[in-house]
Structures are given as C-alpha cells and as structure tokens.
Design an enzyme around this catalytic site. Structure first.
Site, PDB file in Angstrom:
ATOM      1  N   ARG A  19      24.422  90.856  30.125  1.00 43.09           N
ATOM      2  CA  ARG A  19      23.946  89.520  29.732  1.00 43.09           C
ATOM      3  C   ARG A  19      22.575  89.570  29.075  1.00 43.09           C
ATOM      4  O   ARG A  19      22.334  88.940  28.054  1.00 43.09           O
ATOM      5  CB  ARG A  19      23.885  88.602  30.955  1.00 43.09           C
ATOM      6  CG  ARG A  19      23.202  87.260  30.679  1.00 43.09           C
ATOM      7  CD  ARG A  19      23.178  86.376  31.894  1.00 43.09           C
ATOM      8  NE  ARG A  19      22.542  86.989  33.039  1.00 43.09           N
ATOM      9  CZ  ARG A  19      21.220  86.924  33.288  1.00 43.09           C
ATOM     10  NH1 ARG A  19      20.426  86.296  32.459  1.00 43.09           N
ATOM     11  NH2 ARG A  19      20.722  87.489  34.360  1.00 43.09           N
TER      12      ARG A  19
ATOM     13  N   HIS B  83      25.933  86.660  36.366  1.00 43.89           N
ATOM     14  CA  HIS B  83      25.060  87.358  37.302  1.00 43.89           C
ATOM     15  C   HIS B  83      25.777  88.468  38.068  1.00 43.89           C
ATOM     16  O   HIS B  83      25.141  89.244  38.767  1.00 43.89           O
ATOM     17  CB  HIS B  83      24.480  86.328  38.288  1.00 43.89           C
ATOM     18  CG  HIS B  83      23.309  86.795  39.075  1.00 43.89           C
ATOM     19  ND1 HIS B  83      23.368  87.040  40.434  1.00 43.89           N
ATOM     20  CD2 HIS B  83      22.033  87.061  38.702  1.00 43.89           C
ATOM     21  CE1 HIS B  83      22.177  87.418  40.860  1.00 43.89           C
ATOM     22  NE2 HIS B  83      21.351  87.451  39.840  1.00 43.89           N
TER      23      HIS B  83
ATOM     24  N   HIS C 194      16.530  93.803  47.879  1.00 41.40           N
ATOM     25  CA  HIS C 194      17.267  92.980  46.932  1.00 41.40           C
ATOM     26  C   HIS C 194      18.760  92.939  47.244  1.00 41.40           C
ATOM     27  O   HIS C 194      19.512  92.217  46.596  1.00 41.40           O
ATOM     28  CB  HIS C 194      17.034  93.531  45.514  1.00 41.40           C
ATOM     29  CG  HIS C 194      17.494  92.645  44.408  1.00 41.40           C
ATOM     30  ND1 HIS C 194      18.575  92.949  43.605  1.00 41.40           N
ATOM     31  CD2 HIS C 194      17.032  91.451  43.961  1.00 41.40           C
ATOM     32  CE1 HIS C 194      18.754  91.991  42.708  1.00 41.40           C
ATOM     33  NE2 HIS C 194      17.833  91.077  42.903  1.00 41.40           N
TER      34      HIS C 194
ATOM     35  N   TYR D 266      25.372  80.153  38.900  1.00 47.49           N
ATOM     36  CA  TYR D 266      25.453  81.577  38.577  1.00 47.49           C
ATOM     37  C   TYR D 266      26.840  82.092  38.919  1.00 47.49           C
ATOM     38  O   TYR D 266      27.417  81.705  39.931  1.00 47.49           O
ATOM     39  CB  TYR D 266      24.447  82.398  39.398  1.00 47.49           C
ATOM     40  CG  TYR D 266      22.984  82.147  39.130  1.00 47.49           C
ATOM     41  CD1 TYR D 266      22.543  81.124  38.296  1.00 47.49           C
ATOM     42  CD2 TYR D 266      22.025  82.945  39.731  1.00 47.49           C
ATOM     43  CE1 TYR D 266      21.204  80.908  38.068  1.00 47.49           C
ATOM     44  CE2 TYR D 266      20.667  82.743  39.511  1.00 47.49           C
ATOM     45  CZ  TYR D 266      20.264  81.716  38.680  1.00 47.49           C
ATOM     46  OH  TYR D 266      18.929  81.507  38.465  1.00 47.49           O
TER      47      TYR D 266
ATOM     48  N   ASN E 199      12.361  80.561  30.358  1.00 44.45           N
ATOM     49  CA  ASN E 199      12.444  82.020  30.241  1.00 44.45           C
ATOM     50  C   ASN E 199      11.184  82.590  29.604  1.00 44.45           C
ATOM     51  O   ASN E 199      10.647  83.613  30.034  1.00 44.45           O
ATOM     52  CB  ASN E 199      13.655  82.411  29.391  1.00 44.45           C
ATOM     53  CG  ASN E 199      14.979  82.220  30.107  1.00 44.45           C
ATOM     54  OD1 ASN E 199      15.016  82.008  31.313  1.00 44.45           O
ATOM     55  ND2 ASN E 199      16.061  82.288  29.366  1.00 44.45           N
TER      56      ASN E 199
ATOM     57  N   ARG F  66      16.452  85.086  47.997  1.00 44.38           N
ATOM     58  CA  ARG F  66      16.136  83.723  47.582  1.00 44.38           C
ATOM     59  C   ARG F  66      17.127  82.781  48.248  1.00 44.38           C
ATOM     60  O   ARG F  66      18.311  83.079  48.325  1.00 44.38           O
ATOM     61  CB  ARG F  66      16.241  83.546  46.060  1.00 44.38           C
ATOM     62  CG  ARG F  66      15.357  84.461  45.235  1.00 44.38           C
ATOM     63  CD  ARG F  66      15.429  84.081  43.754  1.00 44.38           C
ATOM     64  NE  ARG F  66      14.922  85.139  42.904  1.00 44.38           N
ATOM     65  CZ  ARG F  66      13.634  85.336  42.632  1.00 44.38           C
ATOM     66  NH1 ARG F  66      12.734  84.537  43.180  1.00 44.38           N
ATOM     67  NH2 ARG F  66      13.249  86.324  41.843  1.00 44.38           N
TER      68      ARG F  66
ATOM     69  N   ARG G  19       9.850  87.412  43.485  1.00 44.67           N
ATOM     70  CA  ARG G  19       8.913  86.840  42.535  1.00 44.67           C
ATOM     71  C   ARG G  19       9.151  85.348  42.344  1.00 44.67           C
ATOM     72  O   ARG G  19      10.267  84.899  42.084  1.00 44.67           O
ATOM     73  CB  ARG G  19       9.028  87.566  41.178  1.00 44.67           C
ATOM     74  CG  ARG G  19       7.982  87.173  40.157  1.00 44.67           C
ATOM     75  CD  ARG G  19       6.576  87.487  40.629  1.00 44.67           C
ATOM     76  NE  ARG G  19       6.337  88.906  40.757  1.00 44.67           N
ATOM     77  CZ  ARG G  19       5.809  89.650  39.787  1.00 44.67           C
ATOM     78  NH1 ARG G  19       5.474  89.116  38.655  1.00 44.67           N
ATOM     79  NH2 ARG G  19       5.615  90.926  39.983  1.00 44.67           N
TER      80      ARG G  19
END
Length: 727
Positions: free
Chosen positions: A591, A619, A462, A495, A65, A402, A432
């Site tokens: 979160r 998530h 997204h 997730y 992170n 992704r 990214r």
C-alpha cells in the site's frame, strides 16, 4: 492464483552474471517513495467519479499524512543535517538532496490539492447544495448575523497574546491554527505583533442558515445552510479583540513541530518516566514547518521565522483552507447520496449464534476474520468478552498497541481481573501519537488489578495477540487470537485486517512463550510455529525466500505472493532480487512505500508490485510461499503484524502466525486474487519507481474484481455470504 502470469521465465545465465545488488539505481529512497504514496492518496480526491464527501475525506487524509511526515521524517532529516550525519538513502540521495526533493514534491502536490478543492470539489458541492463560502459572498445582513454570533459565542473564548518588551513570544502549539496580527495604536506608526489562536473548542465551519430567523449554527438542518470558515469570521472582527488599535496586517499561520526523538528505552529505569519525558519534549519540540496562505505579510512572515528559528525553506504556502481537516466537519451532513454506500460488517457464519460457546466453535476449527467485511465486535471483541465472563477461564493476556478511549477490551480486562482471573496486559507506551492515551490506559488497568507490562527494553511491542487459558475438565487448554491490526474498535471499521481465532497448540504454546518474553525475562529461540521479531522472524523469512529460489533453480513451482504496508528492508530486498534472478514469481501488494524497483532486466524481472488505495485503508500483512506446490491453497500461508522493514524486523516485537485451516487459506487466497486482479483501485509500480494508475479494460464483466475493485468486490463477497448462509 495461477503461476502462469506472463512474468519472465528465468534465463540460464540470470544468476551467473555479476550484478551489484547494492547499486543505488535499483532502489527508491524511503522518504521520496512515501511522498509518492501520498500522491496516490491525493489522486483519490481528484477522481471525478468518486462521491463528493469521499473526495473531501481524501483531501483531509492527504494533509494529515503530510503533517505526520513533517513531524517524523522531515524532523529526522533536519536533525541529521544539524548533527553532520551524511548517510545517504538506499537510492544514494544525500540527506540535503532528499530535503530539497521532498520540498519540491510537497509544493507541487499542495498546489494540486488546492486546485482540486477550489476548482473542482467546492464548486461541485455547491451544485449539490452544500456551499462552503467566503465572506465576500455574503450580504450585509448575513454578515451582521455572523458578527452577532461571534460576539456571543467566540469572542469570550479568544485570548490575544501581545509580543513586546513586557510580553515574550508565546509558545505556538503543534498544528494549531493562529492569526498573526500587526496592530498600531491609533494615530501612531509603531507596529506591534500579537498572536491570536483559533480555539480548538469551536467549530471550524460555521453553519449559517438561510432562514434569518434560525440561530447560528444551523444544528437542526445543516443541509439548508452555508458553511463559513470561522477564521474568516474572527478576522473580520479583530477590531473587537484589539479595541483602540488599528489592524495593520493579518496573516493566518500554522506551525508543525517535531514529534520527538525516539528513545532506546533504557535512559530511565521506569519506562513511564521515559514516555512522560518524551511527551513533555514533544510539546516543546523544535518547529519544522511554517504554513501560510499565499501573499502573506512579509513583515509577519519574517517575524515568525525569526522567533521560531526557521529558514525560508521551511515556509510552505498553501491555498484553500490552512487546515484541510477542517473540511471533515462536512461529513456530518446528512447526505448519503454524496457518500459511498454504507456498509455494516457481517457476522462470520460460524459466529452467528450469539448463544453458542465461542470456545467450542474454535475447538471445531479455526475462525478466520477479515475486518471490516467481517464484524470485529462479533468476533474479536466477543472472544475477549467471553473470556472475561467465563468462570472456566483462568487467565487472559493481551497486547495493546493502539485502542480507543471507549475500548471494550479495557472494560473486559478490568472485569476479568475484578472477578479474580489472572490478567496481564502489555501496553506499548511508545505507540507514536498515542503515548498519552496509553499512559492513562495503563494506570487505569493497574488500578483495577491488571498486571501491566511495558514490553522489552529497547523494543516497541507491535505484535497483535490475545491469549486465553481455560480449564476444561482436568486439563488446561489455551486459545489465541493472532491478527494484523490493533485492538481498536473504531479503526476496525476503516482498516482491512486479518485475524485467526485458534486453539492450535503449536500456536498457542508459542503465544505463551511470547507473553513470557514480553512480561518477564524469557528469551525463546525455538518457537514452534510463530515467527517472532527480533528473534526468529528475519532469518525465517530469508530462509523461505531462499528456499523458493532453490525450487526455481530445480524446476519446481516457485512463487512468493505478499501483501503489506511497506517494503523497505535492504536484506529482504536483496534476497528478493536473488529469488527473482533465479526465476521465482514474486508479486506484492504494497500500500505505502516500496523501496525496490520491480521489472529491472537481469535483477527484478520477475517481481511485480502494486498499490491499492481506496475506501478502506489496506492494513493486512499476508505472506504466501509455494513450497514446491502448484496449488496455491498448499504451500505456506502466514499473517501477522510486521511489514518488511528493518524497524519491524529488528526494532520491534512482532509476531507472524501460520495459517493452516483450509477455509482460512481459501479466504486469504481470495483476498490476494482480488488485489492482483483489481483495475479500479490499483496502481502498478514501474521499473523507474513511479506508479501508473490501472484503468478497467473494456468488456470486463460488471461484477468482476477488475471492474469493481478490491473494496466493492469484498463487500459483495461478505454480503453474499450472509444471503447464502443456512438459517
């Protein structure tokens, strides 16, 4: 989910008092809030009651992170300083002050991380027979065995790079581990620098078997071995690499580079060219951090700073491993007693008949899926796979933000295209850190006849949506999956995400319009059911929040219960403040970072914020508005891809879908109730922006969400659903 939770009732003069809702003291700066989130991640590694290999995992996640934070956020702040931009954060802190505060927090937390590993986790692992050792803990015979292994398995791979008049300073790749070495010709005073990269292809922890007759590494039984950091083995054998030279000083180091500047998308006519240029830029992007071990050679440090054009404030010393992700190799050890109990996702009850037609199941009513408690393979993957194989399916459309290298979705889309179906895939090339992989996916899909689009100019795509068009008799019927997570089979195991399989015509017709927007030039401002950013989502959310405020003023039930990753958008926050002042009960599970301060008298008294951190990465994005109803199963429920951040609401194509099915609403209500009840994995945000870890109160039932926490409770729910399902 009762509306009577002890949250303050509205005062008659709450909204009449003139309060500046733009006052910086009411906000928390995004970057400092993010670092405090990472502190909560580190706190998981510091939990003595957590299984040891889980603690190792959180030590590595904390570092990962932090790497991303430097690559994205510190790099951005440094660029703004260099450009003379002085716009403050929401909390009024200047950019330079943010950088100084971030550095202080990072150094503090990295010290805590080192103490956690060296004084707690590493000794505890040793007591369990898993020993990560230093070279000085080994005897001469063991060292000789490591030397032999080095010469046979590592030495041929190494490439020392000298720096002198004939050799330029080498390019140091992002996040690579290296040794900086000062050498001197025998009998001379001259000092020469060389860089030796620790190759990415070799293991970072060498398993040294206790039995001297067994080879290194101890692949057959790593539980009966000691683990030696490979950089120490290389350092011990530098005389083999630099033969005929004296080794004067050595300093392991690691460089972090910026992740690259996000483009608006219209710099090049071809977005492929744009992203390829961005990847080239990222590889050679400017350094932003130099990591060293404590006591590193001042001469090597000064040399590296000069060559990398960094300042002393960019140096971060850290004890323990230079790259804590190296410790993840320990997770391959066959020690289930040192992990959380294993979990295999369950097949949703209505999908357990593998022979049944999934489209007829969806026609009966919506199918709600909650990963990783429910099986992603048996639900979302099955939906797209069935569409690819069904001769009645005419078209498949899907967004990919992704996914994995072995993605079943890529295989299904290719198979469908080869069978003559109309297949369109929106591949987000600017996801990214996944750009290169997505470029390859796009070319692979195009090669097999899939229509590949790259989204809307200037916006990232997204949203998480799949659309299937099926011939049923004389009519066409459309089916859709709308979810909160990526179409990524591996992260679906890690997730927590929600999704709905539906043939509700309001949703599916909107999905058709959404894909026309993504692949063509359609701009639809009149979606029936979906909230779509950047067109309709922000105004609709503001409208929903303001409606709750009106209901509170009129004495009707008024509540807003939400769950998301981040909460940052200033306009949304201001609307929440206004709703709180009107008396709306606002409860949020956030979160990551949250930029509003809850519980501030006269402003956010009716807002409560908590963060849940633990086994899975939370998530899901869930939104509930009372709409004047006491019954939480009524009102309005939504799920989707967007957080309440201005980047999601203004700079991305996002979709939020209403959830109308009664069973799906019951599941969403349960998720929210468990999160709000959790006293094991939850942190409560305080009015000053800090967080307090909740502790289960004495006397709680052992099977209560408060005592078990979110993750174990929902695992138990899923396991119970299997045990009680009719056969």
């Amino acid at each position: 989910m009762s509306t009577h939770t002890g949250i303050n009732s509205p005062r008659p003069d709450d909204t009449s008092v003139n309060i500046d809702l733009d006052d910086p003291s009411l906000y928390v700066g995004r970057d400092i809030a993010w670092l405090e989130f990472n502190r909560r991640v580190l706190a998981e590694a510091q939990r003595d009651e957590l299984q040891l290999l889980e603690r190792v995992k959180f030590l590595a996640i904390f570092t990962s992170n932090l790497d991303e934070f430097f690559m994205k956020r510190i790099a951005l702040l440094k660029r703004r300083v260099a450009a003379g931009i002085e716009s403050p954060a929401l909390d009024g802190m200047s950019i330079r002050a943010q950088l100084e505060r971030a550095r202080a927090l990072i150094l503090e937390m990295q010290h805590q991380q080192a103490v956690c590993w060296q004084d707690h986790v590493r000794p505890a692992l040793a007591r369990e027979g898993v020993r990560v050792v230093e070279l000085d803990e080994l005897d001469e015979r063991e060292l000789a065995r490591l030397d032999e292994w080095f010469l046979a398995s590592v030495f041929p791979i190494l490439t020392p790079l000298a720096v002198d008049q004939g050799h330029r300073f080498p390019f140091i790749s992002n996040l690579s581990e290296s040794l900086g070495v000062l050498v001197s010709p025998k009998g001379q005073d001259e000092r020469l620098f060389a860089r030796l990269k620790v190759p990415d292809t070799i293991q970072r922890l060498v398993a040294l078997p206790r039995d001297p007759t067994k080879p290194i590494p101890a692949t057959d039984d790593p539980t009966d071995a000691r683990f030696v950091p490979v950089d120490q083995v290389i350092r011990r054998n530098l005389h083999e690499v630099f033969q005929g030279m004296d080794i004067v000083e050595v300093a392991p180091f690691r460089v972090t580079r910026a992740s690259g500047v996000e483009q608006d998308g219209d710099e090049f006519e071809d977005l492929l060219e744009t992203v390829e240029a961005e990847l080239r830029h990222r590889r050679f992007a400017e350094p932003v951090r130099l990591e060293l071990q404590p006591g590193a050679s001042p001469r090597i440090t000064e040399f590296l700073l000069d060559e990398l054009e960094l300042e002393a404030a960019d140096v971060y010393e850290r004890s323990g491993p230079l790259e804590y992700a190296d410790l993840l190799e320990l997770l391959s050890i066959d020690r289930p007693d040192l992990r959380e109990r294993s979990w295999i996702p369950v097949v949703p009850a209505r999908l357990r008949n593998e022979e049944a037609d999934i489209f007829s199941i969806i026609r009966e009513r919506d199918v709600f899926v909650h990963n990783p408690y429910d099986s992603f393979t048996a639900s979302v993957e099955r939906f797209v796979e069935a569409a690819a194989d069904d001769p009645n399916v005419l078209a498949i459309k899907q967004t990919l933000y992704r996914t994995s290298r072995d993605s079943p979705f890529i295989e299904s889309l290719i198979r469908a295209a080869e069978e003559g179906k109309q297949v369109a895939c929106l591949v987000e090339l600017r996801a990214r850190f996944d750009e290169d992989k997505n470029l390859r996916f796009a070319r692979q899909l195009e090669k097999h006849g899939v229509h590949v689009a790259y989204g809307v100019v200037g916006l990232k795509t997204h949203c998480k949506c799949s659309l299937v068009v099926r011939q049923e008799g004389r009519e066409l019927r459309t089916y859709a999956h709308v979810g909160t997570g990526n179409y990524h089979p591996h992260t679906a195991q890690l997730y927590t995400d929600c999704g709905v399989l539906t043939c509700d015509p309001d949703i599916t017709n909107d999905a058709v319009d959404l894909f026309n927007y993504l692949t063509g030039r359609s701009v639809n401002e009149g979606y029936r059911a979906l909230l779509v950013a950047p067109n309709t989502m922000r105004p609709r959310f503001i409208e929903l929040i303001e409606r709750e405020a009106e209901h509170a003023r009129a004495g009707k039930p008024a509540r807003i219960h939400v769950k998301m990753n981040q909460l940052q958008d200033p306009q949304i926050i201001r609307s929440l403040f206004e709703a709180s002042r009107a008396g709306v009960e606002i409860r949020a599970i956030v979160r990551g970072f949250c930029c509003l301060k809850p519980g501030v008298e006269g402003v956010s008294e009716n807002i409560r914020v908590r963060s849940v951190i633990g086994r899975f990465l939370e998530h899901s994005r869930i939104f509930h508005f009372a709409a004047g109803s006491d019954d939480p199963l009524e009102g309005e429920w939504y799920i989707g891809s967007a957080d309440w951040m201005n980047r999601n609401l203004d700079g991305r194509v996002e979709s939020i879908a209403p959830v109308n099915d009664a069973e799906a609403r019951r599941r969403l209500l349960r998720i929210m109730e468990v999160g709000f009840a959790d006293q094991k994995c939850a942190w409560q945000m305080q009015p000053d922006g800090s967080y307090t870890r909740l502790v289960p109160q004495p006397g709680l039932p052992e099977d209560s969400p408060a005592k078990l926490g979110t993750f174990e409770t929902l695992i138990n729910d899923a396991a119970t659903s299997v045990a009680t399902a009719p056969h």
